[in-house]
Scaffold this motif. Structure first.
Motif, mmCIF file in Angstrom:
data_model
loop_
_atom_site.group_PDB
_atom_site.id
_atom_site.type_symbol
_atom_site.label_atom_id
_atom_site.label_comp_id
_atom_site.label_asym_id
_atom_site.label_seq_id
_atom_site.Cartn_x
_atom_site.Cartn_y
_atom_site.Cartn_z
ATOM 1 N N MET B 1 34.910 44.818 28.172
ATOM 2 C CA MET B 1 34.121 44.145 27.129
ATOM 3 C C MET B 1 34.436 44.772 25.780
ATOM 4 O O MET B 1 34.659 45.952 25.675
ATOM 5 N N THR B 23 29.292 32.048 32.191
ATOM 6 C CA THR B 23 29.525 33.057 33.232
ATOM 7 C C THR B 23 30.988 33.436 33.398
ATOM 8 O O THR B 23 31.299 34.357 34.138
ATOM 9 N N MET B 25 34.669 35.007 32.435
ATOM 10 C CA MET B 25 35.035 36.226 31.704
ATOM 11 C C MET B 25 35.423 35.890 30.268
ATOM 12 O O MET B 25 35.120 36.645 29.354
ATOM 13 N N ARG B 28 32.166 35.450 28.522
ATOM 14 C CA ARG B 28 31.478 36.734 28.326
ATOM 15 C C ARG B 28 32.077 37.484 27.150
ATOM 16 O O ARG B 28 31.372 38.043 26.320
ATOM 17 N N GLU B 50 23.120 34.265 37.250
ATOM 18 C CA GLU B 50 24.291 34.892 36.627
ATOM 19 C C GLU B 50 24.216 34.798 35.110
ATOM 20 O O GLU B 50 24.572 35.745 34.404
ATOM 21 N N ASP B 199 43.804 36.284 32.462
ATOM 22 C CA ASP B 199 43.457 37.036 33.672
ATOM 23 C C ASP B 199 41.981 36.865 34.025
ATOM 24 O O ASP B 199 41.158 37.701 33.677
ATOM 25 N N THR B 200 41.665 35.761 34.687
ATOM 26 C CA THR B 200 40.276 35.493 35.071
ATOM 27 C C THR B 200 40.221 35.116 36.547
ATOM 28 O O THR B 200 41.237 35.069 37.232
ATOM 29 N N ARG B 201 39.027 34.812 36.956
ATOM 30 C CA ARG B 201 38.765 34.352 38.314
ATOM 31 C C ARG B 201 39.608 33.125 38.662
ATOM 32 O O ARG B 201 39.961 32.903 39.810
ATOM 33 N N TYR B 204 43.263 34.596 39.195
ATOM 34 C CA TYR B 204 43.457 35.828 39.968
ATOM 35 C C TYR B 204 44.037 35.503 41.347
ATOM 36 O O TYR B 204 43.490 34.698 42.087
ATOM 37 N N GLY B 205 45.144 36.134 41.666
ATOM 38 C CA GLY B 205 45.773 35.890 42.962
ATOM 39 C C GLY B 205 46.824 34.796 42.908
ATOM 40 O O GLY B 205 47.675 34.704 43.774
ATOM 41 N N VAL B 207 48.466 33.968 39.766
ATOM 42 C CA VAL B 207 49.415 34.314 38.717
ATOM 43 C C VAL B 207 49.744 35.790 38.856
ATOM 44 O O VAL B 207 48.868 36.604 39.133
ATOM 45 N N PRO B 209 50.140 39.548 38.297
ATOM 46 C CA PRO B 209 49.457 40.424 37.344
ATOM 47 C C PRO B 209 50.476 40.852 36.288
ATOM 48 O O PRO B 209 51.638 41.049 36.591
ATOM 49 N N PRO B 215 41.233 38.434 28.880
ATOM 50 C CA PRO B 215 40.269 37.454 28.351
ATOM 51 C C PRO B 215 39.746 37.817 26.955
ATOM 52 O O PRO B 215 39.416 36.933 26.173
#
Ligand SMILES: Cc1cc2nc3c(=O)[nH]c(=O)nc-3n(C[C@H](O)[C@H](O)[C@H](O)COP(=O)(O)OP(=O)(O)OC[C@H]3O[C@@H](n4cnc5c(N)ncnc54)[C@H](O)[C@@H]3O)c2cc1C
Ligand SMILES: NC(=O)c1ccc[n+]([C@@H]2O[C@H](COP(=O)([O-])OP(=O)(O)OC[C@H]3O[C@@H](n4cnc5c(N)ncnc54)[C@H](OP(=O)(O)O)[C@@H]3O)[C@@H](O)[C@H]2O)c1
Lengths: 448, 259
Positions: B1, B23, B25, B28, B50, B199-201, B204-205, B207, B209, B215
């Motif tokens: 953050m 909610t 990233m 946020r 959330e 790089d978010t939910r 993830y998995g 793309v 890393p 974000p």
């Protein structure tokens, strides 16, 4: 599950490493999915434990970095409720300017609260304030059965104590409450005392440690003979608000160390030279040096990735504690063995511990002395040598800090942690299928 | 953050930014960046618990007020009530809105399963148009404010691998473009945000890393874009070039590339 990525992970020491499926939940429901679907798993905070506690090459490793919300803060009581992925760095950034500090901080601010609880970390004030768990009022633990269990000293206290120092093997902490301490200024008023050898250092500790909230000694792990264990004691108390102080937070700047250093750079010769300069640099005695908390508590954080200085083979951190009784002799024995060996002890730190948490089977601190030192990975001989040190520690009734360990043998850990059998029984109850596991857990035979 | 106190456009007094789909990233980080600049926040999303957690976090970290509101992009019948509730509660203080919600969905499935395709379109396009339709009059009356829409580079060209999502985001981009032109005379600023891989939910998995940007970079770009009254931004910036190239590959060649 919301995706996983195969990655090679290690601890801060970069030895050992393993390939694991990494998932990264962003909310409780994601975490529940990981818990119910993963064949086997362990939580990972910022990976600042040195060895193999925070990855699981037999299955999944669960990053908590995005489970990092502050939940509530009550300025009246100082109680902070936060998710387990919140870091010491974040807490201090937010709350120091408002006049609060964490009751216990380790030597780096880049740790998560979940990781800190799972290692029951100690700070420079252990002799006064105990380890982290003493200040944690309660937490919620997601167990392998999928239950979210509230744990405190009163409710589910067995699970509370098994999780404190429990290396993530009883469940995943989702959030916890901790009582912060009021802070008048961001500074520590530090006294420095040089001690020409280990005996002098211990004498100073006993003479005047109680005057200081924070106390630690840098120790020259290479000097021998009459200078064996020569030290610089750095002890201080929180500075009151006044001229030259403020409530400033630490800076976020740091220098990154590139991954180009050959492992042999830090050898006995270079470190001996460094130690001599470092020892001499400090005056025999200095009083009330106003020092910002950042340089007092986290001197290494300005260099991010400083672990790369040890080269690609990585390094170990050897930290042990020995009780007061017989502790001095054990320390001397260990220092002598090191001085005679080919293995240099770098960045050695000596400290006095106060009472430990008797109810916690795996919490490391015990009343006595603790010595921690970095050792660059060299050859297989080093592991044999360290087993010899283990025996000295064990014979003195001492133990090794598992949060920093990468090589201890399964039988040795049983000698060092007497409460282990009871802990294993509880582990079997909350995790009958032994799905919570790490490379450390298998090495130490805490799971089959 | 992001840290407290990052100084983009400082808010004077208690101006409020509304974030829809709070909610994620990206949302946020965006909320944190606005809070760091002194804005209060109204955070909206469908997972009430959330959203409240995110709001509490922002409020504690930044010492601003952050309230939460229930909002489901698919429940368009509720959007009038929602818009009235928000503008009613904030009065004149609502400075801008960020449309951050979106769903990637299962592209393979959407190619043969209309229910899947419909949800992708409903969430990314219909829901966005619906809620903005109810919010725009407020800004038009006020003759100021900003509307930020998080679209996607996927909306820049139809690709065989992801065209349902791409068409919804592409539609959203066009909608925002038109809205920008319509609201120009009212002094309302419309910013279209086209993220590449973040790089978010969502990624993830899927793309590699290292291929996906932080974000927080989207958040920083958004507040910069608001301050500089940009029309369309790409994050990371390199995607403007990449998409320029991709848009300009002739269709006869493009269809052979299997993108
Ligand atoms: C420079 C440096 C200085 C240090 N100084 C000290 C010191 O002074 N005192 C001290 O005590 N330690 C010290 N340490 C060690 C460090 O504080 C601990 O290892 C701490 O646990 C690291 O936190 P982390 O978030 O990185 O956890 P990780 O290393 O990622 O994990 C550590 C353990 O915690 C478990 N864990 C992580 N999150 C959770 C969760 N949410 N629920 C359950 N289990 C979880 C993991 O499974 C693992 O077993 C130091 C480390 C470094 C690198
Ligand atoms: N990540 C990328 O690479 C990328 C690239 C281009 C564009 N984007 C866009 O960036 C935005 C944020 O996405 P992200 O990457 O951060 O992924 P994310 O975490 O999956 O975020 C999606 C967000 O949309 C919300 N949402 C979905 N359906 C909704 C509905 N019906 N009603 C209300 N809220 C709904 C989600 O809420 P819940 O928490 O309730 O699910 C969540 O907050 C999206 O618009 C996405 O399309 C992302």
């Amino acid at each position: 599950m919301t995706g996983s990525i195969e990655r090679q992970l290690s601890g801060w020491g970069r030895y050992p490493s393993g390939t694991t499926e990494v998932c990264r939940p962003e909310r409780l429901s994601d975490l529940r999915e990981c818990m119910s679907e993963a064949t086997s798993l362990v939580a990972r905070g910022l990976g600042r434990s040195y060895g193999d506690a925070a990855f699981n090459s037999a299955g999944f490793t669960v990053l908590t970095e995005r489970l990092n919300r502050f939940v509530a803060f009550d300025a009246e009581s100082g109680i902070l409720d936060c998710e387990a992925g919140v870091t010491v760095d974040e807490i201090l950034s937010v709350l120091v300017p408002r006049g609060f500090f964490l009751p216990v901080v380790p030597g780096t601010k880049y740790v998560t609260m979940g990781g800190a609880l799972a290692c029951d970390v100690h700070g420079k004030n252990h002799h006064k304030d105990g380890s982290l768990s003493r200040h944690v009022t309660d937490f919620r633990l997601l167990t392998p059965s999928g239950d979210l269990v509230f744990c405190s000293r009163e409710e589910n206290s067995d699970l509370f104590w098994a999780t404190v120092g429990g290396l993530g093997l009883t469940g995943i902490v989702t959030d916890l409450r901790i009582k912060l301490i009021p802070l008048e200024s961001s500074y520590v008023s530090v006294d420095y005392d040089r001690a020409e050898n280990i005996d002098k250092a211990l004498e100073l500790f006993h003479e005047s440690d109680e005057k200081y909230k924070y106390s630690v000694a840098w120790l020259d792990g290479i000097a021998s003979g009459r200078s064996l264990g020569r030290s610089v004691l750095m002890r201080g108390n929180p500075a009151a608000a006044g001229p030259g102080t403020d409530l400033s937070r630490h800076s976020s700047r740091s220098f990154s160390v590139p991954d180009v250093f050959p492992g042999f750079l830090l050898n006995r010769v270079s470190v001996r030279a460094f130690n001599t300069v470092y020892y001499r640099k400090h005056p025999r005695k200095a009083r009330e040096v106003l020092t910002h908390y950042e340089s007092f508590f986290f001197p290494l954080d300005r260099l991010s990735n400083w672990n790369r200085l040890y080269g690609k083979k990585g390094f170990l951190q050897y930290q042990f504690a020995v009780p007061y009784e017989g502790g001095r002799e054990a320390l001397i024995k260990v220092l002598e063995l090191f001085a005679k060996s080919r293995y240099g002890m770098f960045l050695a730190v000596l400290k006095r511990f106060g009472p430990g948490e008797a109810a916690s089977a795996l919490s490391f601190p015990m009343p006595g002395y603790t010595l921690a030192a970095d050792l660059p990975c060299r050859d297989a001989g080093m592991f044999d040598f360290l087993r010899q040190i283990d025996r000295v520690v064990s014979a003195a009734g001492g133990r090794i800090y598992l949060g920093k360990d990468a090589r201890l043998a399964a039988d040795a850990v049983r000698e060092m942690y007497e409460g282990l059998d009871a802990w294993l029984e509880l582990k079997a109850r909350v995790d009958p299928d032994r799905r919570l596991t790490s490379d450390l857990a298998r090495r130490l035979e805490l799971v089959p | 953050m992001s840290r407290p106190g990052t100084p983009p456009q400082e808010s004077n007094g208690s101006e409020v930014v509304l974030i829809l789909g709070a909610t994620s990233m990206i949302a946020r980080e965006t909320a944190a960046t606005f809070a760091g600049a002194g804005y209060d926040l109204t955070l909206a999303g469908r997972d009430a618990e959330e959203v409240e957690r995110v709001a509490a976090d922002i409020a504690i970290r930044h010492g601003v007020s952050a309230t939460s509101e229930r909002f489901d992009a698919l429940d368009t019948d509720d959007h009038r009530r929602f818009a009235e509730a928000v503008t009613g509660a904030t009065g004149d203080a609502l400075a801008g809105v960020v449309v951050a919600f979106g769903v990637l969905g299962d592209s393979e499935r959407a190619a043969t399963d209309f229910d899947e395709a419909q949800e992708i379109i409903a969430a990314n396009y219909v829901g966005a148009v619906s809620v903005l339709t109810h919010l725009v009059p407020y800004f038009e009356r006020k003759k100021s404010g900003f509307i930020v829409g998080i679209s996607s580079v996927s909306g820049d060209r139809g690709r065989g691998s992801i065209y349902t999502y791409g068409s919804a985001k592409g539609g959203f981009s066009l909608y925002l473009q038109g809205l920008r032109n319509r609201l120009h005379k009212s002094g309302v600023h419309v910013l279209t945000v086209k993220p590449g891989f973040i790089d978010t939910r969502m990624t993830y998995g899927a793309v590699k890393p290292g291929m996906a940007a932080d974000p927080a970079a989207v958040a920083r770009a958004i507040i910069r874009g608001v301050r500089k009254k940009k029309s369309v931004i790409y994050v990371p910036r390199i995607w403007r070039l990449i998409m320029f190239a991709i848009r300009n590959i002739p269709e006869p060649i493009f269809k052979r590339l299997g993108l």
